[in-house]
Write an enzyme that holds these catalytic residues in place. Structure first.
Site, PDB file in Angstrom:
ATOM      1  N   GLY A  48     138.996 -39.599 -24.573  1.00  0.00           N
ATOM      2  CA  GLY A  48     139.679 -39.526 -23.273  1.00  0.00           C
ATOM      3  C   GLY A  48     140.477 -40.806 -23.060  1.00  0.00           C
ATOM      4  N   ALA A  49     141.311 -41.146 -24.077  1.00  0.00           N
ATOM      5  CA  ALA A  49     141.917 -42.484 -24.151  1.00  0.00           C
ATOM      6  C   ALA A  49     143.310 -42.596 -23.541  1.00  0.00           C
ATOM      7  CB  ALA A  49     142.010 -42.901 -25.622  1.00  0.00           C
ATOM      8  N   SER A  50     143.877 -41.485 -23.087  1.00  0.00           N
ATOM      9  CA  SER A  50     145.311 -41.524 -22.787  1.00  0.00           C
ATOM     10  C   SER A  50     145.686 -41.863 -21.359  1.00  0.00           C
ATOM     11  CB  SER A  50     145.923 -40.173 -23.152  1.00  0.00           C
ATOM     12  OG  SER A  50     145.295 -39.158 -22.398  1.00  0.00           O
ATOM     13  N   PHE A  74     143.928 -35.161 -25.022  1.00  0.00           N
ATOM     14  CA  PHE A  74     144.511 -33.823 -25.059  1.00  0.00           C
ATOM     15  C   PHE A  74     145.812 -33.894 -24.290  1.00  0.00           C
ATOM     16  CE2 PHE A  74     143.389 -29.086 -24.482  1.00  0.00           C
ATOM     17  CZ  PHE A  74     143.597 -28.837 -25.820  1.00  0.00           C
ATOM     18  N   LEU A 141     136.106 -38.700 -20.692  1.00  0.00           N
ATOM     19  CA  LEU A 141     136.799 -37.421 -20.535  1.00  0.00           C
ATOM     20  C   LEU A 141     136.729 -36.935 -19.089  1.00  0.00           C
ATOM     21  CD1 LEU A 141     136.050 -34.746 -23.257  1.00  0.00           C
ATOM     22  CD2 LEU A 141     137.971 -36.272 -23.047  1.00  0.00           C
ATOM     23  N   ALA A 142     137.806 -36.327 -18.644  1.00  0.00           N
ATOM     24  CA  ALA A 142     137.763 -35.578 -17.388  1.00  0.00           C
ATOM     25  C   ALA A 142     138.567 -34.326 -17.659  1.00  0.00           C
ATOM     26  CB  ALA A 142     138.364 -36.377 -16.246  1.00  0.00           C
ATOM     27  N   TYR A 237     131.040 -34.916  -3.247  1.00  0.00           N
ATOM     28  CA  TYR A 237     131.108 -35.558  -4.568  1.00  0.00           C
ATOM     29  C   TYR A 237     129.699 -35.751  -5.138  1.00  0.00           C
ATOM     30  CZ  TYR A 237     133.657 -38.352  -8.086  1.00  0.00           C
ATOM     31  OH  TYR A 237     134.226 -38.817  -9.244  1.00  0.00           O
TER      32      TYR A 237
HETATM   33  P1  NAI Z   1     141.893 -38.820 -16.320  1.00  0.00           P
HETATM   34  O1  NAI Z   1     142.213 -37.421 -15.949  1.00  0.00           O
HETATM   35  O2  NAI Z   1     142.826 -39.888 -15.927  1.00  0.00           O
HETATM   36  O3  NAI Z   1     141.690 -38.921 -17.920  1.00  0.00           O
HETATM   37  C1  NAI Z   1     140.997 -37.952 -18.631  1.00  0.00           C
HETATM   38  C2  NAI Z   1     141.187 -38.148 -20.112  1.00  0.00           C
HETATM   39  O4  NAI Z   1     140.495 -37.092 -20.783  1.00  0.00           O
HETATM   40  C3  NAI Z   1     142.644 -38.075 -20.589  1.00  0.00           C
HETATM   41  O5  NAI Z   1     142.829 -39.014 -21.634  1.00  0.00           O
HETATM   42  C4  NAI Z   1     142.754 -36.663 -21.155  1.00  0.00           C
HETATM   43  O6  NAI Z   1     143.744 -36.499 -22.172  1.00  0.00           O
HETATM   44  C5  NAI Z   1     141.377 -36.510 -21.737  1.00  0.00           C
HETATM   45  N1  NAI Z   1     140.992 -35.127 -21.964  1.00  0.00           N
HETATM   46  C6  NAI Z   1     140.808 -34.145 -21.058  1.00  0.00           C
HETATM   47  N2  NAI Z   1     140.421 -33.006 -21.687  1.00  0.00           N
HETATM   48  C7  NAI Z   1     140.363 -33.295 -23.006  1.00  0.00           C
HETATM   49  C8  NAI Z   1     140.014 -32.552 -24.158  1.00  0.00           C
HETATM   50  N3  NAI Z   1     139.638 -31.276 -24.097  1.00  0.00           N
HETATM   51  N4  NAI Z   1     140.086 -33.176 -25.358  1.00  0.00           N
HETATM   52  C9  NAI Z   1     140.478 -34.463 -25.479  1.00  0.00           C
HETATM   53  N5  NAI Z   1     140.786 -35.216 -24.407  1.00  0.00           N
HETATM   54  C10 NAI Z   1     140.730 -34.639 -23.188  1.00  0.00           C
HETATM   55  O7  NAI Z   1     140.412 -39.094 -15.781  1.00  0.00           O
HETATM   56  P2  NAI Z   1     139.657 -40.365 -15.164  1.00  0.00           P
HETATM   57  O8  NAI Z   1     139.707 -40.273 -13.689  1.00  0.00           O
HETATM   58  O9  NAI Z   1     140.058 -41.612 -15.850  1.00  0.00           O
HETATM   59  O10 NAI Z   1     138.149 -39.994 -15.538  1.00  0.00           O
HETATM   60  C11 NAI Z   1     137.455 -40.480 -16.658  1.00  0.00           C
HETATM   61  C12 NAI Z   1     135.972 -40.569 -16.317  1.00  0.00           C
HETATM   62  O11 NAI Z   1     135.798 -41.541 -15.284  1.00  0.00           O
HETATM   63  C13 NAI Z   1     135.375 -39.261 -15.793  1.00  0.00           C
HETATM   64  O12 NAI Z   1     134.076 -39.097 -16.300  1.00  0.00           O
HETATM   65  C14 NAI Z   1     135.321 -39.508 -14.298  1.00  0.00           C
HETATM   66  O13 NAI Z   1     134.342 -38.728 -13.652  1.00  0.00           O
HETATM   67  C15 NAI Z   1     134.970 -40.993 -14.279  1.00  0.00           C
HETATM   68  N6  NAI Z   1     135.170 -41.673 -13.004  1.00  0.00           N
HETATM   69  C16 NAI Z   1     136.357 -41.553 -12.320  1.00  0.00           C
HETATM   70  C17 NAI Z   1     136.498 -42.162 -11.080  1.00  0.00           C
HETATM   71  C18 NAI Z   1     137.774 -42.023 -10.304  1.00  0.00           C
HETATM   72  O14 NAI Z   1     137.797 -42.407  -9.116  1.00  0.00           O
HETATM   73  N7  NAI Z   1     138.840 -41.537 -10.913  1.00  0.00           N
HETATM   74  C19 NAI Z   1     135.419 -42.973 -10.478  1.00  0.00           C
HETATM   75  C20 NAI Z   1     134.272 -43.125 -11.348  1.00  0.00           C
HETATM   76  C21 NAI Z   1     134.147 -42.463 -12.536  1.00  0.00           C
END
Ligand code: NAI
Length: 398
Positions: A48-50, A74, A141-142, A237
């Protein structure tokens, strides 16, 4: 010359500015470099690096700790002038180019992380070209959907309440509207689906596959970002379907700890702060919490973007000396958000908000909107317009 348009549907960004995405990645790299280097891992896998937390992790670890990185994500590349692909596609490219300039390995895998194939492809690469072992696995990942790699069944996550409906204010960034939303409670299928997609099962499958292939270094660490929040967002949440998925990650951390015991490895849940990301923007009511919270935290000097938060996590906490854990061993960088005065002021501010004032100086709507726009390469600091053609974009290698 291509025209880049910010196209927002509800709170989902459809448009992308590839040049802006690159500038945003460079800005984040500059932030980390400005802080200097720190001692950390040298071989890192980020799932989930992008974008957002995963991308910030990759940038901090590469440019702060000098790590070679593998990023799995992805994303979609450009097809034609009307479909330029996704922001993460361009983030991956900008990151790789910048890291390679510094002599770092930066390998991008753009494929479904939930599949067995992705895991085997990454493992083969670690063995053949990445030095054979990794010392940190970041799981960030999200996703809204997951295909079970064994049965092929597709599961969907649903961000919903449990038991009772939740009624409250929400924001629509497309029409800049403030409105009342009712969130219905989830049914059994939605609960199970959310845990299947956003819970820890795939994290465990990754760690099992990596361990089985003997590509984990002695003392390996794996991190997974969680969110707990407070009474202000618990009903939808922490106390909702997502909260159950996060609790599943807590459980899987224990299983992974057992799995890694013989190689002195550790699974670490990191309870991260609320930030503006593609994933968090579609959580009902959450944008309202954010515009109040960010206002209070900006005034206190504690508001952080993903790169600020993540760099502090690795530099100061995980590989530094300022780690703070809770009673069950989770790392708690979210303590700035949870500060009681911050929460009391955020609560009082939310209570004052209405259609008339939600975009005023009273709140940090401007910050939320800018951060949201930055995710797709718009409103980026230091952005300079460039002439680019669709052919040039298509020719970029991920
Ligand atoms: P985001 O949506 O910005 O990034 C998600 C990443 O997962 C992207 O790199 C995307 O390409 C990748 N991805 C999604 N489906 C995929 C698949 N099938 N295969 C490969 N890659 C895939 O998400 P965000 O917000 O950075 O979330 C990351 C983590 O951080 C999650 O577990 C989220 O619950 C957690 N988190 C987020 C907070 C927030 O306020 N945004 C707060 C605390 C935790």
């Amino acid at each position: 010359m291509l025209e880049f348009k910010q196209n927002i549907r509800g709170n989902v960004a459809l448009g992308v500015n590839p040049i802006g995405c690159k500038q945003e990645v460079l800005n984040q790299i500059a932030y980390v470099k400005n802080k200097g280097t720190y001692q950390g891992p040298k071989k890192v896998l980020i799932i989930g690096a992008s974008s957002s937390y995963g991308l910030a992790s990759r940038i901090s670890l590469a440019f702060g700790a000098g790590a070679d990185t593998i990023g799995v994500s992805f994303e979609k590349g450009p097809k034609n002038e009307r479909n330029l692909g996704t922001a993460g596609w361009y983030n991956n490219i900008a990151f790789r180019e910048a890291a390679e300039k510094e002599g770092l390995i930066a390998k991008n895998f753009v494929q479904d992380a939930f599949s067995h194939e992705s895991k085997q492809d990454v493992i083969a690469y670690i063995k053949s070209e990445f030095g054979g072992k990794i010392d940190l696995v970041v799981y960030s990942l999200a996703s809204g959907r997951r295909t079970d790699p064994d049965t092929g069944e597709v599961y969907s996550s649903a961000i919903k309440a449990l038991g009772e409906p939740v009624v409250g204010p929400n924001i629509n960034m497309q029409n800049e509207a403030f409105y009342t939303e009712t969130l219905e409670p989830a049914n059994e299928q939605e609960i199970a689906g959310t845990v299947k997609v956003m819970g820890g099962e795939d994290w465990q499958l990754w760690m099992e596959a990596l361990k089985e292939a003997d590509v984990l270094a002695d003392g390996v660490l794996t991190t997974n970002y969680s969110y707990l929040g407070t009474e202000l967002n618990r009903p939808y949440y922490g106390g909702g379907t997502l909260g159950l998925a996060k609790a599943d990650c807590d459980e899987k951390a224990e299983t992974i700890n057992e799995l890694l015991a013989d190689i002195n490895g550790k699974a670490q849940i990191v309870v991260a702060t609320a930030v503006t990301t593609k994933a968090s923007s579609v959580i009902p009511f959450f944008p309202v919490y954010c515009i109040a919270l960010y206002k209070v935290m900006t005034e206190k000097g504690t508001h952080e973007t993903p790169i600020m938060h993540i760099d502090r996590i690795y530099r100061d906490m995980v590989y530094g000396e300022k780690a703070e854990y809770d009673e069950v061993g989770r790392l708690r960088p979210d303590n700035w958000e949870l500060d009681s005065d911050t929460q009391a002021k955020t609560k009082a501010l939310i209570q004052q908000l209405n259609e008339e004032n939600f975009k005023s100086d009273l709140t940090a709507y401007d910050i939320l909107y800018k951060e949201f726009s930055n995710l797709s390469g718009f409103m980026v600091d230091g952005y300079v317009e460039q002439d680019v053609t669709i052919e040039e974009l298509k020719a970029l290698e991920f």
